[in-house]
Design a protein around this motif. Structure first.
Motif, PDB file in Angstrom:
ATOM      1  N   VAL A 100       0.917  -1.266  -0.067  1.00  0.00           N
ATOM      2  CA  VAL A 100      -0.196   0.028   0.128  1.00  0.00           C
ATOM      3  C   VAL A 100       0.991   1.327  -0.101  1.00  0.00           C
ATOM      4  CG1 VAL A 100      -0.583  -0.463   2.467  1.00  0.00           C
ATOM      5  CG2 VAL A 100      -1.852   1.227   1.088  1.00  0.00           C
ATOM      6  N   ASP A 101       1.262   1.753  -1.241  1.00  0.00           N
ATOM      7  CA  ASP A 101       2.085   2.639  -1.457  1.00  0.00           C
ATOM      8  C   ASP A 101       1.501   4.136  -1.527  1.00  0.00           C
ATOM      9  OD1 ASP A 101       3.972   0.559  -1.101  1.00  0.00           O
ATOM     10  OD2 ASP A 101       4.135   0.348  -3.345  1.00  0.00           O
ATOM     11  N   THR A 102       0.846   4.354  -0.606  1.00  0.00           N
ATOM     12  CA  THR A 102       0.192   5.808  -0.824  1.00  0.00           C
ATOM     13  C   THR A 102       0.729   6.838   0.026  1.00  0.00           C
ATOM     14  OG1 THR A 102      -1.476   5.474   0.886  1.00  0.00           O
ATOM     15  CG2 THR A 102      -1.876   4.475  -1.365  1.00  0.00           C
TER      16      THR A 102
ATOM     17  N   ILE B  82       0.193  -7.112   5.149  1.00  0.00           N
ATOM     18  CA  ILE B  82       0.165  -5.942   4.148  1.00  0.00           C
ATOM     19  C   ILE B  82       1.919  -5.160   4.317  1.00  0.00           C
ATOM     20  CG2 ILE B  82       0.103  -4.340   6.434  1.00  0.00           C
ATOM     21  CD1 ILE B  82      -1.944  -3.948   3.437  1.00  0.00           C
ATOM     22  N   LYS B  83       1.898  -4.765   3.035  1.00  0.00           N
ATOM     23  CA  LYS B  83       3.559  -4.295   2.883  1.00  0.00           C
ATOM     24  C   LYS B  83       3.378  -2.832   2.803  1.00  0.00           C
ATOM     25  CE  LYS B  83       6.122  -4.169  -0.741  1.00  0.00           C
ATOM     26  NZ  LYS B  83       6.452  -2.837  -0.671  1.00  0.00           N
ATOM     27  N   THR B  84       4.282  -2.193   3.814  1.00  0.00           N
ATOM     28  CA  THR B  84       4.175  -0.578   3.725  1.00  0.00           C
ATOM     29  C   THR B  84       5.538  -0.108   3.542  1.00  0.00           C
ATOM     30  OG1 THR B  84       5.014  -0.949   6.366  1.00  0.00           O
ATOM     31  CG2 THR B  84       2.672  -0.838   5.986  1.00  0.00           C
ATOM     32  N   HIS B  85       5.524   1.285   2.928  1.00  0.00           N
ATOM     33  CA  HIS B  85       6.675   1.915   3.108  1.00  0.00           C
ATOM     34  C   HIS B  85       6.469   3.025   3.813  1.00  0.00           C
ATOM     35  CE1 HIS B  85       8.949   0.218  -0.208  1.00  0.00           C
ATOM     36  NE2 HIS B  85       8.070   0.011  -0.930  1.00  0.00           N
ATOM     37  N   ILE B  86       6.551   2.964   5.087  1.00  0.00           N
ATOM     38  CA  ILE B  86       6.069   3.982   6.029  1.00  0.00           C
ATOM     39  C   ILE B  86       6.883   5.467   5.859  1.00  0.00           C
ATOM     40  CG2 ILE B  86       8.211   3.609   7.820  1.00  0.00           C
ATOM     41  CD1 ILE B  86       3.948   3.563   8.488  1.00  0.00           C
TER      42      ILE B  86
ATOM     43  N   VAL C 116       1.425  -7.297  -4.379  1.00  0.00           N
ATOM     44  CA  VAL C 116       0.538  -6.788  -5.362  1.00  0.00           C
ATOM     45  C   VAL C 116       0.241  -5.104  -4.946  1.00  0.00           C
ATOM     46  CG1 VAL C 116      -1.226  -6.648  -7.095  1.00  0.00           C
ATOM     47  CG2 VAL C 116      -0.377  -8.660  -6.202  1.00  0.00           C
ATOM     48  N   GLY C 117       0.811  -3.948  -5.701  1.00  0.00           N
ATOM     49  CA  GLY C 117       0.600  -2.919  -5.237  1.00  0.00           C
ATOM     50  C   GLY C 117      -0.309  -2.237  -6.428  1.00  0.00           C
ATOM     51  N   ARG C 118      -0.043  -1.595  -7.373  1.00  0.00           N
ATOM     52  CA  ARG C 118      -0.757  -0.897  -8.279  1.00  0.00           C
ATOM     53  C   ARG C 118      -1.887  -1.629  -8.864  1.00  0.00           C
ATOM     54  NH1 ARG C 118       4.212   1.822 -10.888  1.00  0.00           N
ATOM     55  NH2 ARG C 118       5.159   0.107 -10.009  1.00  0.00           N
ATOM     56  N   GLY C 119      -1.721  -2.946  -8.965  1.00  0.00           N
ATOM     57  CA  GLY C 119      -2.626  -3.853  -9.493  1.00  0.00           C
ATOM     58  C   GLY C 119      -3.746  -3.933  -8.464  1.00  0.00           C
TER      59      GLY C 119
ATOM     60  N   GLY D  82      10.923   0.539 -15.312  1.00  0.00           N
ATOM     61  CA  GLY D  82      11.827  -0.674 -15.175  1.00  0.00           C
ATOM     62  C   GLY D  82      10.959  -1.704 -14.474  1.00  0.00           C
ATOM     63  N   GLN D  83       9.981  -1.568 -13.789  1.00  0.00           N
ATOM     64  CA  GLN D  83       9.132  -2.295 -13.041  1.00  0.00           C
ATOM     65  C   GLN D  83       8.730  -3.522 -13.981  1.00  0.00           C
ATOM     66  OE1 GLN D  83       8.862  -4.573 -10.864  1.00  0.00           O
ATOM     67  NE2 GLN D  83       7.375  -3.839  -9.277  1.00  0.00           N
ATOM     68  N   GLN D  84       8.695  -4.873 -13.779  1.00  0.00           N
ATOM     69  CA  GLN D  84       8.246  -5.942 -14.964  1.00  0.00           C
ATOM     70  C   GLN D  84       7.254  -6.974 -14.005  1.00  0.00           C
ATOM     71  OE1 GLN D  84      12.251  -6.869 -17.239  1.00  0.00           O
ATOM     72  NE2 GLN D  84      12.488  -7.374 -15.037  1.00  0.00           N
ATOM     73  N   TYR D  85       6.038  -7.123 -14.754  1.00  0.00           N
ATOM     74  CA  TYR D  85       5.054  -7.876 -14.088  1.00  0.00           C
ATOM     75  C   TYR D  85       4.988  -9.251 -14.572  1.00  0.00           C
ATOM     76  CZ  TYR D  85       3.352  -3.332 -11.677  1.00  0.00           C
ATOM     77  OH  TYR D  85       3.430  -2.500 -11.076  1.00  0.00           O
ATOM     78  N   ARG D  86       4.552 -10.212 -13.648  1.00  0.00           N
ATOM     79  CA  ARG D  86       4.230 -11.732 -14.324  1.00  0.00           C
ATOM     80  C   ARG D  86       2.978 -11.811 -13.626  1.00  0.00           C
ATOM     81  NH1 ARG D  86       8.404 -15.842 -12.436  1.00  0.00           N
ATOM     82  NH2 ARG D  86       8.680 -14.445 -10.873  1.00  0.00           N
TER      83      ARG D  86
ATOM     84  N   GLU E 182      16.625 -11.371  -5.067  1.00  0.00           N
ATOM     85  CA  GLU E 182      16.620 -11.018  -6.528  1.00  0.00           C
ATOM     86  C   GLU E 182      15.755  -9.878  -6.551  1.00  0.00           C
ATOM     87  OE1 GLU E 182      16.713 -15.190  -9.059  1.00  0.00           O
ATOM     88  OE2 GLU E 182      14.941 -14.382  -8.114  1.00  0.00           O
ATOM     89  N   MET E 183      15.746  -8.891  -7.538  1.00  0.00           N
ATOM     90  CA  MET E 183      14.682  -7.762  -7.817  1.00  0.00           C
ATOM     91  C   MET E 183      14.071  -7.806  -8.972  1.00  0.00           C
ATOM     92  SD  MET E 183      16.206  -4.457  -5.675  1.00  0.00           S
ATOM     93  CE  MET E 183      14.504  -3.875  -5.570  1.00  0.00           C
ATOM     94  N   SER E 184      12.784  -7.358  -9.049  1.00  0.00           N
ATOM     95  CA  SER E 184      11.760  -7.575 -10.184  1.00  0.00           C
ATOM     96  C   SER E 184      12.226  -6.661 -11.510  1.00  0.00           C
ATOM     97  CB  SER E 184      10.296  -7.123  -9.782  1.00  0.00           C
ATOM     98  OG  SER E 184      10.382  -5.886  -9.161  1.00  0.00           O
ATOM     99  N   THR E 185      13.060  -5.560 -11.180  1.00  0.00           N
ATOM    100  CA  THR E 185      13.347  -4.650 -12.184  1.00  0.00           C
ATOM    101  C   THR E 185      14.137  -4.993 -13.300  1.00  0.00           C
ATOM    102  OG1 THR E 185      14.708  -3.517 -10.566  1.00  0.00           O
ATOM    103  CG2 THR E 185      12.652  -2.484 -11.017  1.00  0.00           C
TER     104      THR E 185
HETATM  105  O1  S5P Z   1      12.306  -6.274  -6.402  1.00  0.00           O
HETATM  106  C1  S5P Z   1      11.470  -5.680  -5.889  1.00  0.00           C
HETATM  107  C2  S5P Z   1      11.378  -5.613  -4.581  1.00  0.00           C
HETATM  108  C3  S5P Z   1      10.338  -4.926  -3.672  1.00  0.00           C
HETATM  109  S1  S5P Z   1      10.189  -5.176  -2.109  1.00  0.00           S
HETATM  110  N1  S5P Z   1      10.344  -5.209  -6.485  1.00  0.00           N
HETATM  111  C4  S5P Z   1       9.404  -4.285  -6.116  1.00  0.00           C
HETATM  112  O2  S5P Z   1       8.589  -3.956  -6.513  1.00  0.00           O
HETATM  113  N2  S5P Z   1       9.557  -4.279  -4.643  1.00  0.00           N
HETATM  114  C5  S5P Z   1       8.442  -3.411  -3.950  1.00  0.00           C
HETATM  115  O3  S5P Z   1       7.149  -4.115  -4.474  1.00  0.00           O
HETATM  116  C6  S5P Z   1       8.244  -1.934  -4.361  1.00  0.00           C
HETATM  117  O4  S5P Z   1       9.247  -1.119  -3.631  1.00  0.00           O
HETATM  118  C7  S5P Z   1       6.840  -1.817  -4.257  1.00  0.00           C
HETATM  119  O5  S5P Z   1       6.467  -1.351  -3.269  1.00  0.00           O
HETATM  120  C8  S5P Z   1       6.193  -2.852  -4.694  1.00  0.00           C
HETATM  121  C9  S5P Z   1       5.626  -3.278  -6.160  1.00  0.00           C
HETATM  122  O6  S5P Z   1       4.595  -2.183  -6.406  1.00  0.00           O
HETATM  123  P1  S5P Z   1       3.657  -2.570  -7.645  1.00  0.00           P
HETATM  124  O7  S5P Z   1       2.667  -1.295  -7.590  1.00  0.00           O
HETATM  125  O8  S5P Z   1       4.604  -2.443  -8.816  1.00  0.00           O
HETATM  126  O9  S5P Z   1       3.069  -3.773  -7.411  1.00  0.00           O
END
Ligand code: S5P
Length: 273
Positions: A37-39, A59-63, A237-240, A217-221, A149-152
């Motif tokens: 919940v990145d608001t 719930i995942k926060t970025h406080i 899942v955030g924006r989804g 650069g975010q990548q979704y599966r 690993e990261m998703s980007t």
């Molecule tokens: O590799 C990562 C690791 C994390 S924790 N890729 C990510 O996107 N995240 C986090 O997951 C990112 O900081 C964001 O809070 C969330 C993805 O958000 P979405 O809106 O793209 O689903």
């Protein structure tokens, strides 16, 4: 192997209280969905959490994104966690030396260790970071995830970096409960025959049903790719889920329900196969 077993079964073998509670919650509520919940506005933050609460295990926060932070937000978050039966994961991504992260975790404005059951760290500083965080979190029965690993697109978290992250976790597996990663990590980098029955929990961001990525650069599966094909445990899942219109609470609730369903059916298929 662990990922073919039920979450409830795996909970029984966990010695870390946060890991056990997470797996038990997943089994009890039949959900492997974590909503991020990145608001920016505390009112949106709390309204979204109340709406998605019934469908999530975590719930995942970025406080530090919140404007006008005050401690009552944490109190309200904890009330919602009780009301809806979920755990709290502060996505702090610690990345400094042990002595510094221990202070960042325990003190400062947010006192993360006092309310977040789970937090995460980059393994880049080496075992020092786990020692520092564990000195605060372990006595409080918290759990740590390493970012293996990261998703980007273009992420540097690959090859021996990922392997060494898993080896770091193995050495500290009382406090390190799993990974942020894109696939199962059990046995990676271990000698043949070793680490047979380890069971790291894999939490996976970069999950979306509509888009393939974003402009940065975010990548979704899909939940199916992540849970069934890659053997991950929790979809983040955030924006989804929260989408573009934060006032559309019915839409947010409906999307949380949909992701819960997709994630859970992929899991049922996995343990049946
Ligand atoms: O590799 C990562 C690791 C994390 S924790 N890729 C990510 O996107 N995240 C986090 O997951 C990112 O900081 C964001 O809070 C969330 C993805 O958000 P979405 O809106 O793209 O689903």
């Amino acid at each position: 192997t662990a990922y073919k077993r039920s979450y409830g079964d795996r909970a029984k073998a966990q010695s870390n209280p946060a890991a056990r509670a997470l797996l038990e919650t997943m089994e009890r509520k039949k959900t492997n969905l974590c909503v991020s919940v990145d608001t920016v506005k505390p009112a949106d933050f709390l309204a979204i959490i109340d709406a998605v609460g019934p469908y999530i295990c975590l719930i995942k926060t970025h406080i530090d994104i919140l404007e006008d932070f005050e401690w009552s937000i944490i109190e309200r978050l904890e009330e919602l966690a009780k009301k809806h039966d979920f755990l709290i994961f502060e996505d702090r991504k610690f990345a400094d030396i042990g002595n510094t992260v221990a202070m960042q975790y325990a003190a400062g404005v947010y006192k993360i260790a006092s309310w977040a059951h789970i937090t995460n760290a980059h393994p880049v500083p080496g075992p020092s970071i786990v020692k520092g965080l564990s000195s605060i979190g372990f006595p409080l029965q918290r759990g740590l995830l390493l970012l293996a690993e990261m998703s980007t697109a273009g992420a540097l978290t690959k090859g021996t970096y990922t392997e060494e992250a898993v080896q770091m976790a193995r050495v500290h597996n009382d406090f390190v409960i799993g990974f942020i990663a894109q696939r199962r990590m059990n046995g990676i980098g271990a000698a043949p025959g070793e680490a047979q029955d380890e069971d790291f929990i894999i939490l996976t961001p970069g999950v979306g049903l509509e888009a393939k990525g974003d402009a940065m650069g975010q990548q979704y599966r899909t939940p199916r790719e992540v849970v069934l094909e890659s053997g991950c445990d929790v979809i983040i899942v955030g924006r989804g889920v929260y989408g573009k219109d934060l006032s559309d609470i019915d839409g947010i609730r409906a999307r949380a329900e949909r992701y819960r369903g997709e994630g859970w059916s992929a899991y049922l298929e996995r343990i049946a196969s």
